[in-house]
Write a protein that holds these residues in place. Sequence first.
Motif, PDB file in Angstrom:
ATOM      1  N   GLY A  25      -9.434   3.448   6.836  1.00  0.00           N
ATOM      2  CA  GLY A  25     -10.022   3.730   5.520  1.00  0.00           C
ATOM      3  C   GLY A  25     -11.321   2.993   5.263  1.00  0.00           C
ATOM      4  O   GLY A  25     -12.157   3.439   4.501  1.00  0.00           O
ATOM      5  N   GLY A  26     -11.497   1.838   5.893  1.00  0.00           N
ATOM      6  CA  GLY A  26     -12.698   1.051   5.637  1.00  0.00           C
ATOM      7  C   GLY A  26     -13.790   1.337   6.634  1.00  0.00           C
ATOM      8  O   GLY A  26     -13.773   2.350   7.321  1.00  0.00           O
TER       9      GLY A  26
ATOM     10  N   LEU B 180      -4.189  12.452   3.739  1.00  0.00           N
ATOM     11  CA  LEU B 180      -5.377  11.625   3.528  1.00  0.00           C
ATOM     12  C   LEU B 180      -6.651  12.385   3.909  1.00  0.00           C
ATOM     13  O   LEU B 180      -7.721  11.809   4.039  1.00  0.00           O
ATOM     14  CB  LEU B 180      -5.270  10.335   4.344  1.00  0.00           C
TER      15      LEU B 180
ATOM     16  N   LEU C  16       0.896   4.299  -2.626  1.00  0.00           N
ATOM     17  CA  LEU C  16       0.654   5.657  -2.140  1.00  0.00           C
ATOM     18  C   LEU C  16       1.788   6.586  -2.529  1.00  0.00           C
ATOM     19  O   LEU C  16       1.577   7.747  -2.869  1.00  0.00           O
ATOM     20  CB  LEU C  16       0.485   5.655  -0.621  1.00  0.00           C
TER      21      LEU C  16
ATOM     22  N   THR D 105      -9.441  10.319   1.079  1.00  0.00           N
ATOM     23  CA  THR D 105      -9.915   9.056   1.657  1.00  0.00           C
ATOM     24  C   THR D 105     -10.391   9.129   3.097  1.00  0.00           C
ATOM     25  O   THR D 105     -11.356   8.483   3.473  1.00  0.00           O
ATOM     26  CB  THR D 105      -8.797   8.015   1.538  1.00  0.00           C
ATOM     27  N   LEU D 106      -9.705   9.890   3.952  1.00  0.00           N
ATOM     28  CA  LEU D 106     -10.097   9.909   5.372  1.00  0.00           C
ATOM     29  C   LEU D 106     -10.846  11.185   5.744  1.00  0.00           C
ATOM     30  O   LEU D 106     -10.827  11.610   6.905  1.00  0.00           O
ATOM     31  CB  LEU D 106      -8.860   9.749   6.272  1.00  0.00           C
TER      32      LEU D 106
ATOM     33  N   THR E 110       0.841  -1.203   0.000  1.00  0.00           N
ATOM     34  CA  THR E 110       0.000   0.000   0.000  1.00  0.00           C
ATOM     35  C   THR E 110       0.879   1.257   0.000  1.00  0.00           C
ATOM     36  O   THR E 110       0.608   2.212  -0.724  1.00  0.00           O
ATOM     37  CB  THR E 110      -0.918  -0.006   1.240  1.00  0.00           C
TER      38      THR E 110
ATOM     39  N   LEU F 243      -5.190  13.174  -0.812  1.00  0.00           N
ATOM     40  CA  LEU F 243      -6.232  12.234  -1.199  1.00  0.00           C
ATOM     41  C   LEU F 243      -7.420  12.418  -0.259  1.00  0.00           C
ATOM     42  O   LEU F 243      -7.244  12.763   0.901  1.00  0.00           O
ATOM     43  CB  LEU F 243      -5.709  10.797  -1.083  1.00  0.00           C
TER      44      LEU F 243
ATOM     45  N   TYR G 147      -4.530   4.409   6.432  1.00  0.00           N
ATOM     46  CA  TYR G 147      -5.543   3.984   5.472  1.00  0.00           C
ATOM     47  C   TYR G 147      -6.080   2.593   5.823  1.00  0.00           C
ATOM     48  O   TYR G 147      -7.290   2.376   5.846  1.00  0.00           O
ATOM     49  CB  TYR G 147      -4.983   3.994   4.045  1.00  0.00           C
ATOM     50  N   LEU G 148      -5.157   1.670   6.118  1.00  0.00           N
ATOM     51  CA  LEU G 148      -5.601   0.299   6.373  1.00  0.00           C
ATOM     52  C   LEU G 148      -6.359   0.188   7.707  1.00  0.00           C
ATOM     53  O   LEU G 148      -7.229  -0.661   7.858  1.00  0.00           O
ATOM     54  CB  LEU G 148      -4.418  -0.668   6.344  1.00  0.00           C
TER      55      LEU G 148
END
Lengths: 316, 175
Positions: free
Chosen positions: A307-308, A67, A26, A39-40, A22, A37, A303-304
């Motif tokens: 991020g989800g 992020l 990135l 994402t968060l 990852t 980005l 992210y890991l």
Amino acid sequence: MKNQLLSINDLSHEDVIAILATATQLEKITTGPTKKLPTLRGRTVVNLFFEDSTRTRISFETAAKRLSADVINFSAKGSSVSKGESLKDTAQTLQAMGADAVVIRHGSSGAAQRLADSGWINATVINAGDGTHEHPTQALLDAYTISKRFPDNNRDFSSLKIAIVGDILHSRVARSNVLLLTMMGAKVTLIAPPTLLPVGVEKWPVNISYDLDAELESFDVVMMLRIQLERMSNYYFPSEREYARRYGLNETRLKRMKKNSIVMHPGPMNRGLEISAASADSARSVIIDQVGNGVVTRMAVLYLLLGGATLSEVLS
Amino acid sequence: MSAILESADIDRALKRISHEIIERNHGLESVVLLGIPTRGAFLATRLAQILKSLGNEVPVGTLDITMHRDDLRLRPPRPLLSTLLPPGGIEGKHVVLVDDVLFSGRTIRAALDALGELGRPKTVQLAVLVDRGHRELPIRADYVGKNLPTSSNESVKVSLLEVDGHDSVEITGAR
């Protein structure tokens, strides 16, 4: 992957490979004109630092901001902690403010574990160094740096010999790196004066040596550790000058190192003590790369972990 | 389960799309193909090969959209796929995004955002192997291999030689 990162032991080999992969992606997408980005977006990351730190705090802050997370920096100096507020009350305050992740640096070993297990807080806890215990993201960024310098190994370190030199006794960086690098297959040798090796080190999956010169030519990676002068209340070695002569990486030793081998240091450096200025600035040195790689590695971890879907979102 | 397109049909569709790309862009001056991994990336490579056999060298790359998805919070974190821009980059280029199936349009929305992070193309066009309808956003394709009317509870499965060992497009029945 567990919903926290307190120790390298929280990670499986698979998790580590996923983090490094990852980070690689990135790094590619954040070298463009726009480094940010989305994402968060809407997540809050609190940097809870009870100990001084430059690069780790800035690195986590940069990673979270790239992020698009909201970042709150909290350092013990200038906060209610200096008025005597406990870790528990501080944690509950952060919980009330809606922190999604807490990045904690603390002078006591186990502080991160305490925060994660206490039930004071629902946020994901990330250990950014606890006492002399562990500093997992430093080990991850070191592994990422090594994998970039030895790309043919394809994230398998079994052909690499790695020396970790210096104050192993007080070093959380060394503990996390021993766990991670041996997990990835590397042959690790710890080199230090006997007084700076911890009790029970003979049970670790590593070789031990008291002599930096003995096998210097055979190492692919030489990782120098900082002599933690603030922790040198006991006399661990006769003088700084003697330490530098026996365990410092000077130009003579640098010249003897293997072709393509690299010099690492987690920073901050005591130039002239464990590493000479010439070694730190040489072509073998990847010390500046380590700093840059810290940002992408920590982005990968954030992210890991964040991020989800969160547990509560999955349940609802 | 029934195969809607077989290997030869896919080849024909990609050849036609290649000709349409040439026609629409008046030759291929500053055209860049960007495939969306996994299968879109292989389709982009195939299009580049066909264009090469027609005498046109077109740069090809991949664009991962994971970080820009709007459904990240609905599932566990996904691994990132490859983003690889061709040496000339995308600044001021005519970018053709390539994907296997166009459905809700959300992937393409994310791709447009991802593209915006990397630069400012002159135009963005979209090529898909299958358009199955049911758009949830105002997005359309410029080049379509096959329009495939489907029911929203069916799913369309694209298999490609590079990943799945054979070429086909199938509709699998209502779940």
